[in-house]
Design a protein around this motif. Structure first.
Motif, short mmCIF file in Angstrom:
data_model
loop_
_atom_site.label_atom_id
_atom_site.label_comp_id
_atom_site.label_asym_id
_atom_site.label_seq_id
_atom_site.Cartn_x
_atom_site.Cartn_y
_atom_site.Cartn_z
N ARG A 2 -22.49 14.81 23.52
CA ARG A 2 -22.61 16.04 24.31
C ARG A 2 -23.06 15.63 26.07
O ARG A 2 -23.10 14.53 26.24
CB ARG A 2 -23.98 16.51 23.94
N GLN A 30 -21.93 22.53 22.91
CA GLN A 30 -22.70 22.97 21.81
C GLN A 30 -23.63 23.96 22.28
O GLN A 30 -24.48 23.68 23.15
CB GLN A 30 -23.48 21.86 20.96
N ASN A 32 -26.39 26.69 21.50
CA ASN A 32 -27.66 27.47 20.67
C ASN A 32 -27.67 26.60 19.45
O ASN A 32 -28.06 26.90 18.34
CB ASN A 32 -27.43 28.82 20.26
N ASP A 33 -27.46 25.03 19.58
CA ASP A 33 -27.78 24.18 18.41
C ASP A 33 -26.59 24.68 17.40
O ASP A 33 -26.83 24.16 16.16
CB ASP A 33 -29.03 24.31 17.74
N ILE A 35 -23.84 23.82 15.29
CA ILE A 35 -23.08 22.59 15.29
C ILE A 35 -21.74 22.89 14.80
O ILE A 35 -20.60 21.98 14.63
CB ILE A 35 -23.71 21.60 14.26
#
Length: 83
Positions: A2, A30, A32-33, A35
């Motif tokens: 990231r 990524q 809002n988390d 995945i």
């Protein structure tokens, strides 16, 4: 990795996320988390030989802002996206 793992601080402008790479990196964006819906960028060194914009196997996006009617870009199997 990231952007934050490279020390990159993105800028959020409404619904646009902007950051600058000062060297080639592979980056995963990524939101809002989430995945599973991530953007994977493989930013390599500048190529000496660019693909032709009219190559049928290339989705070519030159300089500028590009949008789609529905906000999504579906990339068929076997196609290359060139930014």
């Amino acid at each position: 990795m990231r952007p934050d793992s490279y020390g990159i601080k993105p800028e959020l402008l409404g619904d646009t996320l902007r950051f600058t790479l000062d060297q080639p990196h592979n980056v995963v964006v990524q939101i809002n988390d989430d995945i599973f819906d991530c953007l994977h960028l493989f930013a390599r060194a500048t190529e000496k030989k660019k693909p032709r914009p009219d190559d049928p196997n290339v989705l070519y996006y030159g300089p500028g802002v590009h949008t789609t009617a529905d906000g999504y870009l579906n990339v068929p199997s076997g196609k290359t996206v060139y930014l």
